[in-house]
Design a protein around this motif. Structure first.
Motif, PDB file in Angstrom:
ATOM      1  N   LYS A  56       0.862  -1.201   0.000  1.00 43.36           N
ATOM      2  CA  LYS A  56       0.000   0.000   0.000  1.00 43.36           C
ATOM      3  C   LYS A  56       0.890   1.240   0.000  1.00 43.36           C
ATOM      4  O   LYS A  56       1.715   1.409   0.895  1.00 43.36           O
ATOM      5  N   ILE A  57       0.730   2.040  -1.005  1.00 42.83           N
ATOM      6  CA  ILE A  57       1.525   3.272  -1.073  1.00 42.83           C
ATOM      7  C   ILE A  57       0.598   4.422  -1.430  1.00 42.83           C
ATOM      8  O   ILE A  57      -0.502   4.194  -1.921  1.00 42.83           O
ATOM      9  N   PRO A  58       1.021   5.655  -1.193  1.00 44.26           N
ATOM     10  CA  PRO A  58       0.162   6.787  -1.545  1.00 44.26           C
ATOM     11  C   PRO A  58      -0.115   6.808  -3.047  1.00 44.26           C
ATOM     12  O   PRO A  58       0.766   6.496  -3.851  1.00 44.26           O
ATOM     13  N   HIS A  59      -1.316   7.161  -3.414  1.00 49.17           N
ATOM     14  CA  HIS A  59      -1.672   7.285  -4.823  1.00 49.17           C
ATOM     15  C   HIS A  59      -0.846   8.413  -5.427  1.00 49.17           C
ATOM     16  O   HIS A  59      -0.680   9.458  -4.815  1.00 49.17           O
ATOM     17  N   PRO A  60      -0.339   8.214  -6.644  1.00 52.25           N
ATOM     18  CA  PRO A  60       0.551   9.233  -7.217  1.00 52.25           C
ATOM     19  C   PRO A  60      -0.098  10.610  -7.389  1.00 52.25           C
ATOM     20  O   PRO A  60       0.574  11.627  -7.358  1.00 52.25           O
ATOM     21  N   SER A  64      -4.023  11.413  -0.570  1.00 54.39           N
ATOM     22  CA  SER A  64      -4.824  11.063   0.601  1.00 54.39           C
ATOM     23  C   SER A  64      -5.419   9.677   0.494  1.00 54.39           C
ATOM     24  O   SER A  64      -5.907   9.132   1.465  1.00 54.39           O
ATOM     25  N   ILE A  65      -5.384   9.100  -0.699  1.00 54.51           N
ATOM     26  CA  ILE A  65      -5.871   7.731  -0.814  1.00 54.51           C
ATOM     27  C   ILE A  65      -4.702   6.802  -1.116  1.00 54.51           C
ATOM     28  O   ILE A  65      -3.650   7.233  -1.570  1.00 54.51           O
ATOM     29  N   LYS A  66      -4.939   5.537  -0.852  1.00 53.19           N
ATOM     30  CA  LYS A  66      -3.870   4.554  -1.029  1.00 53.19           C
ATOM     31  C   LYS A  66      -4.059   3.816  -2.340  1.00 53.19           C
ATOM     32  O   LYS A  66      -5.181   3.464  -2.710  1.00 53.19           O
ATOM     33  N   ALA A  67      -2.957   3.566  -2.982  1.00 56.53           N
ATOM     34  CA  ALA A  67      -2.976   2.698  -4.162  1.00 56.53           C
ATOM     35  C   ALA A  67      -2.211   1.437  -3.806  1.00 56.53           C
ATOM     36  O   ALA A  67      -1.477   1.393  -2.820  1.00 56.53           O
ATOM     37  N   SER A  68      -2.396   0.438  -4.627  1.00 54.81           N
ATOM     38  CA  SER A  68      -1.798  -0.858  -4.329  1.00 54.81           C
ATOM     39  C   SER A  68      -0.746  -1.179  -5.374  1.00 54.81           C
ATOM     40  O   SER A  68      -1.045  -1.232  -6.572  1.00 54.81           O
ATOM     41  N   LEU A  69       0.477  -1.358  -4.932  1.00 55.60           N
ATOM     42  CA  LEU A  69       1.550  -1.722  -5.863  1.00 55.60           C
ATOM     43  C   LEU A  69       1.655  -3.235  -5.881  1.00 55.60           C
ATOM     44  O   LEU A  69       1.927  -3.856  -4.852  1.00 55.60           O
ATOM     45  N   THR A  70       1.375  -3.823  -7.035  1.00 52.13           N
ATOM     46  CA  THR A  70       1.470  -5.283  -7.114  1.00 52.13           C
ATOM     47  C   THR A  70       2.669  -5.661  -7.962  1.00 52.13           C
ATOM     48  O   THR A  70       3.129  -4.886  -8.804  1.00 52.13           O
ATOM     49  N   GLN A  71       3.116  -6.863  -7.743  1.00 54.57           N
ATOM     50  CA  GLN A  71       4.319  -7.322  -8.407  1.00 54.57           C
ATOM     51  C   GLN A  71       3.981  -8.554  -9.227  1.00 54.57           C
ATOM     52  O   GLN A  71       3.172  -9.377  -8.821  1.00 54.57           O
ATOM     53  N   GLY A 173      16.043  -4.461   3.328  1.00 51.15           N
ATOM     54  CA  GLY A 173      14.824  -3.990   3.957  1.00 51.15           C
ATOM     55  C   GLY A 173      14.082  -3.018   3.047  1.00 51.15           C
ATOM     56  O   GLY A 173      14.685  -2.303   2.247  1.00 51.15           O
ATOM     57  N   VAL A 174      12.775  -3.003   3.192  1.00 49.27           N
ATOM     58  CA  VAL A 174      11.966  -2.178   2.290  1.00 49.27           C
ATOM     59  C   VAL A 174      12.196  -0.687   2.505  1.00 49.27           C
ATOM     60  O   VAL A 174      11.908   0.135   1.632  1.00 49.27           O
ATOM     61  N   GLU A 175      12.747  -0.338   3.662  1.00 49.43           N
ATOM     62  CA  GLU A 175      12.967   1.095   3.916  1.00 49.43           C
ATOM     63  C   GLU A 175      13.989   1.709   2.971  1.00 49.43           C
ATOM     64  O   GLU A 175      14.075   2.916   2.843  1.00 49.43           O
ATOM     65  N   ASP A 176      14.770   0.861   2.285  1.00 47.31           N
ATOM     66  CA  ASP A 176      15.736   1.384   1.316  1.00 47.31           C
ATOM     67  C   ASP A 176      15.165   1.467  -0.090  1.00 47.31           C
ATOM     68  O   ASP A 176      15.870   1.856  -1.014  1.00 47.31           O
ATOM     69  N   SER A 177      13.929   1.049  -0.272  1.00 48.36           N
ATOM     70  CA  SER A 177      13.396   0.954  -1.629  1.00 48.36           C
ATOM     71  C   SER A 177      12.813   2.261  -2.118  1.00 48.36           C
ATOM     72  O   SER A 177      12.338   3.079  -1.337  1.00 48.36           O
ATOM     73  N   VAL A 178      12.835   2.407  -3.432  1.00 52.52           N
ATOM     74  CA  VAL A 178      12.334   3.617  -4.066  1.00 52.52           C
ATOM     75  C   VAL A 178      11.471   3.186  -5.249  1.00 52.52           C
ATOM     76  O   VAL A 178      11.797   2.235  -5.955  1.00 52.52           O
ATOM     77  N   ALA A 179      10.354   3.861  -5.457  1.00 50.79           N
ATOM     78  CA  ALA A 179       9.527   3.598  -6.633  1.00 50.79           C
ATOM     79  C   ALA A 179       9.621   4.799  -7.556  1.00 50.79           C
ATOM     80  O   ALA A 179       9.699   5.938  -7.099  1.00 50.79           O
ATOM     81  N   HIS A 193      10.267   4.819   0.051  1.00 54.50           N
ATOM     82  CA  HIS A 193       9.386   4.111   0.973  1.00 54.50           C
ATOM     83  C   HIS A 193       9.221   4.917   2.258  1.00 54.50           C
ATOM     84  O   HIS A 193      10.190   5.371   2.840  1.00 54.50           O
ATOM     85  N   GLY A 194       7.987   5.094   2.670  1.00 61.00           N
ATOM     86  CA  GLY A 194       7.759   5.870   3.888  1.00 61.00           C
ATOM     87  C   GLY A 194       7.350   7.299   3.597  1.00 61.00           C
ATOM     88  O   GLY A 194       6.844   7.997   4.475  1.00 61.00           O
ATOM     89  N   ASP A 195       7.543   7.771   2.361  1.00 64.77           N
ATOM     90  CA  ASP A 195       7.099   9.122   2.015  1.00 64.77           C
ATOM     91  C   ASP A 195       5.584   9.166   2.027  1.00 64.77           C
ATOM     92  O   ASP A 195       4.911   8.178   1.741  1.00 64.77           O
ATOM     93  N   GLU A 196       5.066  10.364   2.292  1.00 59.93           N
ATOM     94  CA  GLU A 196       3.606  10.471   2.319  1.00 59.93           C
ATOM     95  C   GLU A 196       3.027  10.764   0.958  1.00 59.93           C
ATOM     96  O   GLU A 196       1.838  10.553   0.730  1.00 59.93           O
ATOM     97  N   LYS A 197       3.847  11.345   0.090  1.00 61.21           N
ATOM     98  CA  LYS A 197       3.346  11.554  -1.266  1.00 61.21           C
ATOM     99  C   LYS A 197       4.493  11.472  -2.261  1.00 61.21           C
ATOM    100  O   LYS A 197       5.666  11.508  -1.904  1.00 61.21           O
ATOM    101  N   TRP A 198       4.108  11.379  -3.520  1.00 65.23           N
ATOM    102  CA  TRP A 198       5.087  11.280  -4.585  1.00 65.23           C
ATOM    103  C   TRP A 198       5.683  12.662  -4.863  1.00 65.23           C
ATOM    104  O   TRP A 198       4.990  13.676  -4.798  1.00 65.23           O
ATOM    105  N   ALA A 199       6.970  12.659  -5.203  1.00 62.53           N
ATOM    106  CA  ALA A 199       7.622  13.908  -5.576  1.00 62.53           C
ATOM    107  C   ALA A 199       7.814  13.909  -7.082  1.00 62.53           C
ATOM    108  O   ALA A 199       8.085  12.873  -7.674  1.00 62.53           O
ATOM    109  N   LEU A 200       7.686  15.077  -7.682  1.00 64.21           N
ATOM    110  CA  LEU A 200       7.905  15.143  -9.129  1.00 64.21           C
ATOM    111  C   LEU A 200       9.365  15.450  -9.407  1.00 64.21           C
ATOM    112  O   LEU A 200       9.976  16.281  -8.738  1.00 64.21           O
TER     113      LEU A 200
END
Lengths: 378, 198
Positions: A56-60, A64-71, A173-179, A193-200
Motif C-alpha cells: 500500500k503506497i500513496p496514490h501518485p 490522501s488515498i492509497k494505491a496498491s503496488l502489485t508485483q 529492507g523495504v525502507e531502502d526501496s524507491v519507486a 518508501h515511507g514518504d507520504e506523497k510522490w515527488a515530481l
C-alpha cells in the motif's frame, strides 16, 4: 585412482550462509532452502523487513488515498529431460526449448495467477471443475525480471503508464526501496518508501516515455530518446547519453545482455495527445515500424541497431525485456513483440513486417494439457 | 647489513607520491605496502620467496608478495614474524598438492595481471574454475583456510550458478547430498512456500 564424488555436506557449516546470501532472487532462495536441512537453517527466507506485495503506497495523484503496488514475476521454465516430463504434465514443453510465464501475485491468501508476458491479460483455465495445481518446485525455473503495476481503488483511473521499484531483494529492507513512475501525461514521479506523497522530478517537463532499472539505478528516456539517470537523493536528472533525436512517437527502454537499448515506436498516424484521465494505450493508433538504438558506452555514441540476432525484445504491458529466442518456444529472434490496441503483434527486423499473432507465444497451446483441452470444449 | 637501516635510507629517498602509491589489497582491505620493497623490486633485486608445504609434503616456492597480497592467513604469519624466511616452510596440511598449485596459480596470475581489462580477467577466471565438483570443493576448502577473499567470492558465484534454475533433486545430485534431513511435514511446508497456481 578415481576419487569418489565428494559429499558437500562435509563443507564447514559457516560457509553455507555466505553462499546462500549470494542468491538474490526469491525463487533461488526458496530453492536453496529446500535442498536440505543444513542449507535451510543456514539462511532465513528473507530479511524480516524485505518488500512484500501487494504494497500500500500513496496514490501518485491524490496522496490522501492509497494505491496498491502489485508485483508480477517473469520466469523462464527450462526444459527437462524427456524422462521427467510426460504428456500429461501440463508444464512439460514439447521440444527441448523452455518457455516464459508471468505470474502475478494476488492479495495474501489468494493464489497466484498466470498472466500473459506480453499483454498482461489473465490466462484462464478452460475448466473450472478440475483445477490443476502447478507448483514451480517441480520445474527448472529461472527468474528473469519483475514488473509492477499500480492498482487503485476509487474513481481515479490508472494514471501511470509505468512504475518500477528497486531494490527488491530478499536481503534488503523495504525502507531502502524507491519507486519511480511515468505518469500518463509524461511527468516523472519518485517515491521513497515511507514518504507520504510522490515527488515530481523535473516537474516542468511532460515528455518522459519510459523508466527502467539498470545496474541498480533508475534511467528514464524522454520523447527524443535521450537517457538520463535519476539521482534519487537529490531528485535530479543527470543526462547520461548524448541526444538521440529519435523521430518516432514513443520510446521504450530495454535492457539486453547488460546493455541499454532505446526502441522507438512509430505510429501510422499521429496519436491523440495523452489525457490526464486517459486510457493507457492509444486505441486508434497502429504501429508502422520500430527503430532500435544502442548506446556504445565506450565511445558515448548512439548506434543504429539493424539486427538483434537471436534476441527478441518484448515490450510488455508493464515491463520490457529481452529473451534468447533459441532457448524459448514460440519466439523468433530479431523480432519485437508488442501490444497494439489489444492485439499481440510481432515486428520483424529482417523484413520490417508486422504480423498479428493469434496467441501468446507458447502460452495457450502448451499450457493446457491436451487431454484436459479436448475434454472440455468451449 | 641491518635491513632496517637500508629500509629507512630508502624511505627517505622516496618521493611522497611513490609512498602514497604503495597500497595493496590484503584480504579485502587496503594496506600500505612497504615502499622500499617496491623500490627493491624495481632495482631488480630478487623477490623474496616463501615455501608452502602441501599435505602430501610437496614444497612449492612462491613469491612472498603474491601470497601476502591474497591470503590473509599468510599475510598475518609474515607480519607477526612467526615465519622465518631462511628456515621455515608453511605447512598446509589440509590442502593437497594439486589444489595448492591451482591456488598459487590464481594468486600469481591476479598479482601479475591485475591491470588487465576486466573481460580478460573474467575469462581467465572462468577457465580456472572449469573443474569438476570435487576440484571445486577442494578449492573452496583451501580458499577458506587461507582466507583468500576474491577467490572465495569467485567460487561462491560459481556455486550460485550451479544452483540457479535447477530442480531440487538435480541440486542434490550435483552436490551429492544423500540425506536432505527433512521430515515429510517439512517437505510439504517447502512445497507450499513455492509459487504455485491453478
Amino acid at each position: 585412482m578415481d576419487r569418489e564424488k565428494v559429499d558437500w555436506s562435509e563443507l564447514p557449516i559457516e560457509l553455507w550462509p555466505k553462499i546462500g546470501k549470494c542468491l538474490e532472487n526469491h525463487i533461488d532462495v526458496l530453492r536453496f532452502r529446500s535442498v536440505c536441512e543444513t542449507w535451510r537453517s543456514s539462511i532465513p527466507s528473507s530479511h524480516p523487513n524485505s518488500p512484500s506485495f501487494p504494497m500500500k503506497i500513496p496514490h501518485p495523484i491524490n496522496s490522501s488515498i492509497k494505491a496498491s503496488l502489485t508485483q508480477a514475476t517473469l520466469y523462464l521454465i527450462e526444459s527437462t529431460d524427456a524422462s521427467f516430463g510426460s504428456k500429461l504434465d501440463p508444464l512439460a514443453p514439447s521440444s527441448s526449448k523452455g518457455w516464459l510465464i508471468k505470474v502475478e501475485e494476488g492479495p495474501k491468501g489468494v493464489s497466484l495467477r498466470l498472466v500473459s508476458p506480453i499483454s498482461g491479460r489473465k490466462i484462464f483455465h478452460p475448466s473450472e471443475d478440475s483445477p490443476m495445481i502447478w507448483n514451480l518446485l517441480n520445474y527448472r525455473v529461472i527468474e528473469l525480471c519483475k514488473s509492477y503495476t499500480l492498482q487503485n481503488t476509487g474513481r481515479f483511473s490508472a494514471s501511470v503508464s509505468k512504475v518500477v521499484f528497486f531494490p527488491n531483494s530478499s536481503w534488503v529492507g523495504v525502507e531502502d526501496s524507491v519507486a519511480c513512475c511515468v505518469f500518463l501525461e509524461g511527468r516523472l514521479g519518485i517515491m521513497k518508501h515511507g514518504d507520504e506523497k510522490w515527488a515530481l522530478v523535473d516537474d516542468k517537463n511532460f515528455y518522459y516515455d519510459d523508466v527502467i532499472v539498470h545496474r541498480g539505478q533508475f534511467y528514464v528516456t524522454d520523447k527524443w530518446g535521450t537517457i538520463s539517470w535519476v539521482d534519487t537523493n537529490s531528485l535530479k536528472l543527470i543526462q547520461f547519453t548524448p541526444p538521440l533525436c529519435g523521430f518516432g512517437n514513443k520510446k521504450h527502454l530495454v535492457e539486453s545482455c547488460g546493455s541499454l537499448y532505446v526502441v522507438d515506436r512509430y505510429y501510422e498516424t499521429e496519436p491523440r495527445r495523452r489525457n490526464y484521465f486517459g486510457r493507457q494505450e492509444n486505441r486508434d493508433a497502429a504501429v508502422e515500424c520500430f527503430k532500435v538504438y544502442k548506446l556504445d558506452e565506450d565511445w558515448g555514441t548512439w548506434v543504429d541497431v539493424k539486427k538483434l540476432g537471436d534476441r527478441a525484445f518484448i515490450l510488455g504491458r508493464n515491463c520490457n525485456f529481452s529473451v534468447s529466442a533459441k532457448e524459448l518456444t514460440g519466439y523468433q529472434g530479431n523480432c519485437i513483440y508488442f501490444t497494439d490496441m489489444f492485439d499481440l503483434r510481432m515486428y520483424s527486423l529482417d523484413d520490417h513486417s508486422i504480423v498479428t499473432i493469434d496467441f501468446d507465444p507458447s502460452i495457450e497451446k502448451n499450457m493446457m494439457p491436451q487431454t484436459a483441452w479436448l475434454g472440455h470444449t468451449i | 647489513m641491518e635491513l632496517l637501516c637500508i629500509r629507512q635510507w630508502i624511505s627517505g629517498l622516496l618521493p611522497t607520491w611513490l609512498s602514497a602509491w604503495c597500497i595493496k589489497p590484503v584480504g579485502g582491505a587496503l594496506v600500505r605496502q612497504e615502499p622500499e620493497y617496491i623500490l627493491l623490486a624495481l632495482m631488480g633485486s630478487p623477490l623474496k620467496k616463501i615455501m608452502l608445504c602441501s599435505s602430501e609434503k610437496e614444497i612449492f616456492s612462491v613469491e612472498e608478495q603474491v601470497m601476502v597480497q591474497h591470503s590473509v592467513i599468510i599475510n598475518n604469519m609474515i607480519e607477526d614474524g612467526s615465519y622465518n624466511h631462511e628456515e621455515s616452510k608453511i605447512p598446509l596440511d589440509c590442502v593437497d598438492s594439486k589444489t595448492l598449485k591451482k591456488v598459487i596459480d590464481y594468486c600469481t596470475h591476479h598479482t601479475h595481471h591485475h591491470n588487465d581489462n576486466q573481460e580478460d580477467l573474467e575469462a581467465w577466471d572462468a577457465q580456472f574454475l572449469n573443474v569438476d565438483s570435487n576440484g571445486l570443493y577442494d578449492l573452496l576448502m583451501a580458499a577458506n583456510y587461507l582466507e583468500i577473499r576474491n577467490l572465495l567470492d569467485l567460487i561462491y558465484g560459481t556455486i550460485k550458478n550451479m544452483i540457479k534454475g535447477k530442480k531440487i533433486d538435480e541440486i542434490r545430485r550435483i552436490f551429492n547430498i544423500k540425506d536432505h534431513g527433512f521430515t515429510p511435514e517439512e517437505e510439504e511446508q517447502n512445497r507450499k512456500e513455492y509459487p504455485h497456481f491453478y
